[in-house]
Write a protein that holds these residues in place. Sequence first.
Motif, mmCIF file in Angstrom:
data_model
loop_
_atom_site.group_PDB
_atom_site.id
_atom_site.type_symbol
_atom_site.label_atom_id
_atom_site.label_comp_id
_atom_site.label_asym_id
_atom_site.label_seq_id
_atom_site.Cartn_x
_atom_site.Cartn_y
_atom_site.Cartn_z
ATOM 1 N N VAL A 1 1.307 10.148 8.244
ATOM 2 C CA VAL A 1 0.971 8.872 8.883
ATOM 3 C C VAL A 1 1.293 7.699 7.968
ATOM 4 O O VAL A 1 1.854 6.685 8.397
ATOM 5 C CB VAL A 1 -0.519 8.858 9.291
ATOM 6 N N GLN A 2 0.956 7.797 6.698
ATOM 7 C CA GLN A 2 1.229 6.688 5.785
ATOM 8 C C GLN A 2 2.727 6.507 5.549
ATOM 9 O O GLN A 2 3.202 5.383 5.375
ATOM 10 C CB GLN A 2 0.495 6.900 4.463
ATOM 11 N N LEU A 3 3.483 7.589 5.559
ATOM 12 C CA LEU A 3 4.931 7.481 5.371
ATOM 13 C C LEU A 3 5.603 6.741 6.521
ATOM 14 O O LEU A 3 6.673 6.154 6.347
ATOM 15 C CB LEU A 3 5.547 8.871 5.209
ATOM 16 N N THR A 4 5.001 6.760 7.713
ATOM 17 C CA THR A 4 5.623 6.078 8.855
ATOM 18 C C THR A 4 5.744 4.575 8.625
ATOM 19 O O THR A 4 6.607 3.923 9.214
ATOM 20 C CB THR A 4 4.826 6.320 10.155
ATOM 21 N N THR A 5 4.913 4.024 7.760
ATOM 22 C CA THR A 5 4.961 2.578 7.513
ATOM 23 C C THR A 5 6.222 2.166 6.762
ATOM 24 O O THR A 5 6.532 0.970 6.693
ATOM 25 C CB THR A 5 3.720 2.105 6.738
ATOM 26 N N TRP A 6 6.961 3.128 6.209
ATOM 27 C CA TRP A 6 8.220 2.812 5.526
ATOM 28 C C TRP A 6 9.277 2.283 6.493
ATOM 29 O O TRP A 6 10.259 1.689 6.072
ATOM 30 C CB TRP A 6 8.775 4.048 4.820
ATOM 31 N N TYR B 1 0.816 -1.211 0.000
ATOM 32 C CA TYR B 1 0.000 0.000 0.000
ATOM 33 C C TYR B 1 0.852 1.265 0.000
ATOM 34 O O TYR B 1 0.527 2.242 -0.681
ATOM 35 C CB TYR B 1 -0.932 -0.003 1.205
ATOM 36 N N SER B 2 1.942 1.282 0.756
ATOM 37 C CA SER B 2 2.751 2.501 0.819
ATOM 38 C C SER B 2 4.234 2.165 0.726
ATOM 39 O O SER B 2 4.760 1.398 1.538
ATOM 40 C CB SER B 2 2.479 3.278 2.112
ATOM 41 N N SER B 3 4.886 2.752 -0.262
ATOM 42 C CA SER B 3 6.325 2.584 -0.472
ATOM 43 C C SER B 3 6.769 3.681 -1.428
ATOM 44 O O SER B 3 5.942 4.271 -2.133
ATOM 45 C CB SER B 3 6.639 1.200 -1.064
ATOM 46 N N PRO B 4 8.062 4.001 -1.494
ATOM 47 C CA PRO B 4 8.511 5.067 -2.399
ATOM 48 C C PRO B 4 8.438 4.641 -3.861
ATOM 49 O O PRO B 4 9.023 3.629 -4.255
ATOM 50 C CB PRO B 4 9.957 5.320 -1.966
ATOM 51 N N LEU B 5 7.716 5.417 -4.662
ATOM 52 C CA LEU B 5 7.537 5.150 -6.090
ATOM 53 C C LEU B 5 8.084 6.339 -6.875
ATOM 54 O O LEU B 5 7.679 7.486 -6.644
ATOM 55 C CB LEU B 5 6.052 4.946 -6.414
ATOM 56 N N ASN C 1 6.870 13.883 -8.502
ATOM 57 C CA ASN C 1 7.948 12.924 -8.769
ATOM 58 C C ASN C 1 8.051 11.807 -7.742
ATOM 59 O O ASN C 1 8.805 10.851 -7.968
ATOM 60 C CB ASN C 1 9.284 13.660 -8.851
ATOM 61 N N LEU C 2 7.344 11.907 -6.620
ATOM 62 C CA LEU C 2 7.344 10.852 -5.612
ATOM 63 C C LEU C 2 5.915 10.506 -5.248
ATOM 64 O O LEU C 2 5.166 11.363 -4.768
ATOM 65 C CB LEU C 2 8.107 11.299 -4.350
ATOM 66 N N PHE C 3 5.509 9.282 -5.520
ATOM 67 C CA PHE C 3 4.240 8.749 -5.016
ATOM 68 C C PHE C 3 4.557 7.860 -3.815
ATOM 69 O O PHE C 3 5.630 7.249 -3.755
ATOM 70 C CB PHE C 3 3.538 7.894 -6.075
ATOM 71 N N TRP C 4 3.593 7.742 -2.896
ATOM 72 C CA TRP C 4 3.803 6.810 -1.778
ATOM 73 C C TRP C 4 2.587 5.930 -1.514
ATOM 74 O O TRP C 4 2.667 4.987 -0.751
ATOM 75 C CB TRP C 4 4.213 7.540 -0.510
ATOM 76 N N TYR C 5 1.461 6.209 -2.138
ATOM 77 C CA TYR C 5 0.311 5.310 -2.096
ATOM 78 C C TYR C 5 0.296 4.481 -3.375
ATOM 79 O O TYR C 5 0.484 5.012 -4.477
ATOM 80 C CB TYR C 5 -0.993 6.091 -2.039
ATOM 81 N N SER C 6 -0.005 3.188 -3.266
ATOM 82 C CA SER C 6 -0.055 2.349 -4.464
ATOM 83 C C SER C 6 -1.137 2.808 -5.430
ATOM 84 O O SER C 6 -0.985 2.695 -6.654
ATOM 85 C CB SER C 6 -0.277 0.882 -4.077
ATOM 86 N N TRP C 7 -2.250 3.369 -4.909
ATOM 87 C CA TRP C 7 -3.336 3.772 -5.789
ATOM 88 C C TRP C 7 -2.976 4.988 -6.640
ATOM 89 O O TRP C 7 -3.613 5.254 -7.662
ATOM 90 C CB TRP C 7 -4.609 4.067 -4.986
ATOM 91 N N GLN C 8 -1.943 5.733 -6.240
ATOM 92 C CA GLN C 8 -1.608 6.942 -6.997
ATOM 93 C C GLN C 8 -1.198 6.629 -8.433
ATOM 94 O O GLN C 8 -1.378 7.463 -9.326
ATOM 95 C CB GLN C 8 -0.480 7.701 -6.288
ATOM 96 N N VAL C 9 -0.641 5.444 -8.666
ATOM 97 C CA VAL C 9 -0.204 5.128 -10.027
ATOM 98 C C VAL C 9 -1.380 5.100 -10.992
ATOM 99 O O VAL C 9 -1.201 5.258 -12.207
ATOM 100 C CB VAL C 9 0.572 3.792 -10.086
#
Length: 598
Positions: free
Chosen positions: A264-269, A198-202, A335-343
Motif C-alpha cells: 500500500v505504501q509503495l503505491t504512493t510512488w 513519507y515514502s520514496s525509494p531510499l 538495501n531498499l528502504f521506502w518509509y522515511s522513518w526507516q533511516v
Amino acid sequence: MKIKKLLSLSLVTAMLVGTLAGCGSTGTDQPAAAGGSDTAATTTSDAGGSSDSGSDAAAADTSGGSSGAMEIEVYDAAANYQGLQTGWFDKVVKDRFNIDLNIIAPQVAGDAIYQTRTSSGNLGDIVLLDAVDFSDCVKAGLIKDISADIANYPNLNAYMEQIKVYNEGLEGNNGEIYGIPTQMMNTSPTSYSQDVIYSSPLLRWDYYSELGCPDIKDLDGLVDVLAQMQDAHPTNADGDPCYAVSLWPDWDGNDNMLGIANVVQLTTWYGEKIKDSAILKADGKTFTPITDKNATYYKMLKFLNTLYRKGLVDPDSGTQDWNAACAKMSAGQVNLFWYSWQVGFWNSQERLDNGTAMIFVPVADQNYYADADAYYGSGRVFGIGSGVDDEKYKTILEFLDWYASPEGLEFEHVGIKDFTYTVGDDGKFTAINDNALMDNLPVPEEYGGAGYSDGNNQINEWIVSANSVNPNTGEPYAKDYWASWKASTQTQMKKEWQEKFGAEEPADWMQENGKLVISPNVTVPLTSDTADISVIRNQCNETLCDYSWQMIFVDDDATFDSMWDEMTDTLDGMGFQDLYEFDCAKWQPQIDAKNALQ
C-alpha cells in the motif's frame, strides 16, 4: 495485524461491530504511527507485552505498576508494545506525575480486544483511536466530554482551532470537545515543510555510487540496480545475508487500507493513494478499485514478485514481525528502504560521514504522493475514557497538557538532554549519540537505566508533530531541521547527492521537477461501517492479504496473473463491489474538501 473473519460472531457482536468497530478508517491520510511518526517508531522488547492474538488476548494484563503510583490504562491503536512503560520515559513521567502508563495495544493483542473492552463499557483511561473508531466510541458514551476544562490547559489550548474543527465534525456535536487530534502543526493545511517525504525509494549511497550512480528510468531499472548491489554485497559486515527488501505483515489492513501495508505504501510512488477498497488516482479526483490491474496495487505487488524471482526478497518476509524486520534494517541487511522513518534504524552521523547512509534516489517515471503538513492532525485522536474518576481525570489532563508542551515534546521527539542532545550557549540543540535508538544504547541510571530503545515512549503517537517549531530553540523539534544537524550532515555524500541531482534536499528535487503530488490536510468525518459492510471488509481484507502474500512468492507471470484473477473473482463473491461503492461514497466528502483548497 491480520483481521479475523467475523462470520462466526453472534448477532450481538455483529451489531457492536457496526456501531463501534469501524475499521481503522480516519479522516486524514497519514499512515500508521508506527510508520507515520516523526521519529523512528519504538520497538517491542522481549520483556514487553504478549504477542498473542484473539479473544484470549483481549484481557490485557493491567496488574503491576509501581508502588504508590497511579496506574493509567492507555488503549493505544498506534502502539507496537503492550505492557507497562519502562525505562527512561517511565522515569520522566513518574517524576512529574507519579503515574504508571499501562499500554493496551490492539496491534499486539489482536482486534478482539477492541470489541471486548468496548462491550464492557471501559476502553481505557486514555484512549488513542483512529478517527472513525473514536467517533463511534463518542456515540457509545465511552469518551468523556472535556469541554469545561480543556481551556485551562495552555499547551492544549494553543491548538484549540484545530481541536474545535475536529470536534465540530463529530455527528450530533453541539460544541462539546471529546477528542484531541494527533500530530497537529502550526503551519497551514496546504504547506509542505519536510525535506524527505513519507515514502520514496531510499538506497545506500556507497553501493549506488559503486555502480556509477546510474539514472533509474522505471521499476525494472530499480530492480536491476538492487540486483547489482546484492551481487556485489551479498552479506553485511557480520556475514548475515542481505536483500533488497525485508517485509512484515503486522500492519496489514490498518490505516484506511485493504491489503499488505508494505505494498500500500509503495503505491504512493506513482501518485496514487489507497482509500480502503478504493484507490484514489493521481489526479486527486478519480477512484478505481484496488483490484484494477491497471492501478498501482497490482503494479507494486508485481514489483515485489519480480524482486523475489531474482532472489532479492528476504525469505522471512510474510512470517517475521516488524521487530525482526527492523533488526535487519539496523544490521545493514536491507538495501531498499521506502518509509522515511526507516533511516532511524540505520543512518547515523558516522554513516553520513563515510557515505554508507541511505538516501532518496529518483526513479524517472514516478510522481510521489505526499500529505501536506498535518495542520489538523494525522487522523488519530486522543481522548479520556468516560469512566475515569475525578482524580484520575485531572491527572490525565495534566499529563496530556504536558505531552503537548515544549518540554514534553523535547522528550518525545528529541530524547534526553546530555544523552541524545546538548544545548549550546545560543540555546540551539546539537545531536549526540544519534545511534541511541538503532543500537539501543545503555542509558545512565540517573536517566532511568536500561536501553534507550527499550525505554522509548511506547505510546508511539504525539499530539504535536516533530516538524512544529520548538519555541525554546526557534527550530523544529525534528533534528533533521536543526542548523547544527544540517551543518554536520553536509558531508561528502550529501555534496555528491546534490551535485548529481541538482537540488538541496529530496523534496526540493521533487518540487523542482514536478514530481511531488501534495494532498492538502483536511478534517472530514467519515461514515462508519454498517454491520454488513464490516463483515465484507474483514473478509475481503483477509482474502486480499492472503492472496497477495502468496503472489509475491510465485515463480512466473502466468501464475501471478491467474492468482490475481482468482482473487478478484473470490472478492466479488464476498460482496467487494458493494464495499467499493460504500468506500467511494465514504471518502468523496474528503476528496471534495481537499480539491476545494487547491
